[in-house]
Design a protein around this motif. Structure first.
Motif, PDB file in Angstrom:
ATOM      1  N   ALA B   2       0.822  -1.191   0.000  1.00 34.47           N
ATOM      2  CA  ALA B   2       0.000   0.000   0.000  1.00 34.47           C
ATOM      3  C   ALA B   2       0.864   1.251   0.000  1.00 34.47           C
ATOM      4  N   GLY B   3       2.067   1.205   0.577  1.00 33.21           N
ATOM      5  CA  GLY B   3       2.918   2.391   0.631  1.00 33.21           C
ATOM      6  C   GLY B   3       2.496   3.281   1.785  1.00 33.21           C
ATOM      7  N   ALA B  24      -0.629   6.049   7.624  1.00 34.32           N
ATOM      8  CA  ALA B  24      -0.080   4.727   7.921  1.00 34.32           C
ATOM      9  C   ALA B  24       0.827   4.296   6.780  1.00 34.32           C
ATOM     10  N   GLN B  25       1.952   3.662   7.144  1.00 35.40           N
ATOM     11  CA  GLN B  25       2.885   3.165   6.122  1.00 35.40           C
ATOM     12  C   GLN B  25       3.265   1.730   6.419  1.00 35.40           C
ATOM     13  N   PHE B 106       5.258   9.799  -0.891  1.00 33.34           N
ATOM     14  CA  PHE B 106       4.142  10.621  -0.415  1.00 33.34           C
ATOM     15  C   PHE B 106       2.834   9.852  -0.452  1.00 33.34           C
ATOM     16  N   GLY B 107       1.954  10.175   0.504  1.00 35.81           N
ATOM     17  CA  GLY B 107       0.576   9.733   0.424  1.00 35.81           C
ATOM     18  C   GLY B 107      -0.184  10.566  -0.591  1.00 35.81           C
ATOM     19  N   SER B 108      -1.440  10.224  -0.809  1.00 31.75           N
ATOM     20  CA  SER B 108      -2.241  10.896  -1.841  1.00 31.75           C
ATOM     21  C   SER B 108      -2.894  12.168  -1.339  1.00 31.75           C
ATOM     22  N   GLY B 109      -2.775  12.460  -0.059  1.00 34.28           N
ATOM     23  CA  GLY B 109      -3.235  13.749   0.463  1.00 34.28           C
ATOM     24  C   GLY B 109      -4.613  13.717   1.095  1.00 34.28           C
ATOM     25  N   THR B 110      -4.831  14.668   1.998  1.00 37.11           N
ATOM     26  CA  THR B 110      -6.142  14.917   2.613  1.00 37.11           C
ATOM     27  C   THR B 110      -6.493  16.377   2.362  1.00 37.11           C
TER      28      THR B 110
END
Lengths: 114, 115
Positions: B2-3, B24-25, B106-110
């Motif tokens: 999931a990354g 979460a990573q 990086f995550g996809s953002g909030t």
């Protein structure tokens, strides 16, 4: 003090023509430099990186950047723009020798005309 | 893999409300970061962590709190939401060994709006 300066906030090019995104940095030691791309409503994707190896760095999607220490620059180029290159581009630097904190430029928005 | 996973993707808050942005990573990276992105400003570092139990302030920490009880999770807390906190928030990670050469994931953002 500003660590990274992107000289153009917006660049507009025609499809098939070259793209140049300019970036200057300030650092008291040999930096690590990156270009990230962000497509609309997406996260950030690493395009390419410079870490004191070859000064001409090739990245994904035909992009490349040249590190010029004498000019403290790390400009991003692509010989022929594609419609899918429309996005925001960030020049990013690690300026400290003690940690990995990234400093971001303000970003350059690229639009590609058909 | 999931990354880096961020939840929620979107949220609207009223002034004075509180919320927690989750990150979460699953890459076992030691370093984790929270950034906020405002138009024309690039990304600014809010807080970061170099490992479980260790957190530190970035450039713009006011109005936020973080904790790092595990390697995997790095939640960002807004206690009293203000309109100035309307922004897009990104979580990122990097490994100790190669963070300087490989950059961050990086995550996809909030996307948060405070009204």
């Amino acid at each position: 003090a500003q660590s990274v300066t992107q000289l153009d906030s917006h660049v507009s090019v025609s499809e098939g023509t070259p793209v140049l995104l300019r970036c200057n940095y300030s650092s008291s030691y040999s930096p690590s430099l990156f270009w990230y791309v962000q497509h609309p409503n997406k996260g950030l994707q690493l395009l390419l990186k410079y870490t004191s190896a070859a000064t001409l760095v090739k990245g994904i999607n035909g992009f490349e950047a040249e590190f010029k220490k004498s000019e403290t620059s790390f400009h991003l180029t692509k010989p022929s723009a594609h419609m899918s290159d429309a996005a925001e581009y960030f020049c990013v630097v690690i300026v400290s020798s003690n940690d990995y904190k990234l400093s971001f430029g303000a970003g350059t928005t690229v639009t590609v005309r058909a | 893999n999931a990354g880096v996973t961020q939840t929620p993707k979107f949220r609207i808050l009223k002034i004075g409300q509180s919320m927690t942005l989750q990150c979460a990573q699953d890459m076992n990276h030691n370093y984790m970061y929270w950034y906020r992105q405002d138009p024309g400003m690039g990304l600014k570092l809010i807080y970061y962590s170099v490992g479980a139990g260790i957190t530190d302030k970035g450039e713009v920490p006011n109005g936020y709190n973080v904790s790092r009880s595990t390697t995997e999770d790095f939640p960002l807390r807004l206690e009293l939401a203000a309109p100035s906190q309307t922004s897009v928030y990104f979580c990122a990670t990097s490994p100790i060994e190669t963070g300087r050469v490989d950059g961050y994931t990086f995550g996809s953002g909030t996307r948060l709006t405070v009204v």
